[in-house]
Write a protein that holds these residues in place. Structure first.
Motif, short mmCIF file in Angstrom:
data_model
loop_
_atom_site.label_atom_id
_atom_site.label_comp_id
_atom_site.label_asym_id
_atom_site.label_seq_id
_atom_site.Cartn_x
_atom_site.Cartn_y
_atom_site.Cartn_z
N ALA A 1 0.91 -1.48 0.20
CA ALA A 1 -0.43 -0.01 0.06
C ALA A 1 0.71 1.33 0.62
N ALA A 2 1.64 1.35 0.85
CA ALA A 2 2.78 2.55 0.46
C ALA A 2 3.67 2.70 -0.99
N GLY A 3 4.54 1.30 -0.75
CA GLY A 3 4.75 1.49 -2.21
C GLY A 3 3.50 2.02 -3.57
N SER A 4 2.25 1.84 -3.54
CA SER A 4 1.05 2.40 -4.57
C SER A 4 1.10 3.16 -4.63
N LEU A 5 1.29 4.33 -3.10
CA LEU A 5 1.07 5.93 -2.65
C LEU A 5 2.46 6.21 -3.17
N GLY A 6 3.25 5.64 -3.66
CA GLY A 6 4.23 6.68 -4.17
C GLY A 6 5.28 6.44 -3.06
N ALA A 7 5.20 6.12 -2.23
CA ALA A 7 6.64 6.01 -0.98
C ALA A 7 7.62 5.43 -1.70
N ARG A 8 8.93 6.34 -1.46
CA ARG A 8 10.08 5.69 -2.02
C ARG A 8 10.59 4.81 -0.97
N PRO A 9 11.52 3.90 -1.14
CA PRO A 9 11.54 3.02 -0.08
C PRO A 9 12.82 3.23 1.53
N LEU A 10 13.11 4.35 1.41
CA LEU A 10 13.27 4.86 2.59
C LEU A 10 11.91 5.62 3.20
N ARG A 11 11.40 6.26 2.93
CA ARG A 11 10.45 6.47 3.65
C ARG A 11 9.50 4.81 3.96
N ILE A 12 9.40 4.16 3.38
CA ILE A 12 8.56 2.87 3.58
C ILE A 12 9.04 2.19 4.76
#
Length: 277
Positions: A180-191
């Protein structure tokens, strides 16, 4: 309530005529006291008995007044804290790679971490001697004979103690949150910072506290590196007991070392309980 008691008695449960529940706990408690508590009590007793005879606090006064003890205490603390920080950082990165970065042999690496935990500390130090020792590949640097060499050896040996609980925590992580975080455009470091790290905090606290206590009591690594001028509390116990035959002084240092370790463990239990870990 009467019906519950009747059923317990009918099923062979405890009754008034049966032995007390604590009777079965007496043998293991006696063995524990005989093999663990009694030797520790002897160490504490010896720490109050100077060579001149009698019972006094003079051994404690002599040890606390010595420069060697203060330097050993400071060296023990800063090496243990620095090693713990290094293990937490390196262990977190390695656990992230093993758990979330697909690569061939990831499962084998995770199993190797379990095997690595069984290795004795002197074996890892001996392996490092072939690289950084006086006759090693980069022996001209004589790296292991410095405090930084001890730090490297402890980080190398104790990092798996952080990786293992992290891998267990990551295996329980809901991958739907990451997707879900990736689909919302979050970068790996933010995840990692917003999703993975909060879930990993209890495992980091458990692994870090264990590493800190182990580093405070580590003896083999410091001894095998042969680091000159690096005297920790366990090394000071060895020096006083074996080299100087100062058994009361050695017992005093040992008591201080035990109190620090038990105090840190108690502090960890309080903090983890309040944090709900």
């Amino acid at each position: 309530m009467d019906e519950v008691v009747r059923r317990l008695r009918a099923g062979g449960g405890w009754s008034r005529s049966s032995p007390r529940p604590w009777v079965g706990a007496v043998p293991p408690v006696v063995l524990l006291a005989l093999f663990f508590v009694y030797p520790l009590a002897l160490v504490v007793q010896q720490s109050f008995q100077p060579d001149s005879g009698g019972t006094s606090l003079q051994p404690y006064a002599d040890v606390f007044a010595s420069t060697a003890f203060r330097e050993a205490l400071w060296t023990t603390v800063w090496i243990a804290v620095a090693s713990t920080v290094g293990c937490l950082v390196l262990g977190f990165v390695l656990a992230l790679v093993i758990a979330f970065v697909p690569f061939p042999g990831a499962r084998a690496v995770a199993r190797f971490v379990d095997v690595f935990l069984t290795f004795p500390s002197f074996l890892i130090t001996l392996a490092l001697l072939f690289i950084y020792g006086t006759t090693g590949i980069v022996g001209s640097f004589q790296f292991l004979t410095t405090p930084w060499g001890v730090l490297l050896a402890e980080v190398t040996y104790f990092t798996p103690f952080v990786v293992r609980p992290l891998l267990a925590a990551f295996s329980q992580l809901d991958t739907a949150q990451l997707e879900a975080a990736g689909s919302l455009g979050a970068r790996p470091l933010r995840i990692v910072r917003r999703v993975i790290l909060p879930e990993a905090l209890p495992a980091l606290a458990a692994g870090g506290s264990l590493v800190l206590v182990l580093c405070l009591n580590e003896f083999g690594i410091v001894l095998f590196t042969g680091a000159k001028g690096v005297t920790t509390l366990p090394m000071l116990v060895y020096s006083k007991a074996i080299l100087e035959s100062d058994y009361p002084g050695a017992c005093v240092v040992a008591v201080v070392n035990v109190l620090i370790s038990v105090g840190l463990y108690g502090l960890y239990r309080v903090v983890s309980r309040r944090a709900g870990a």
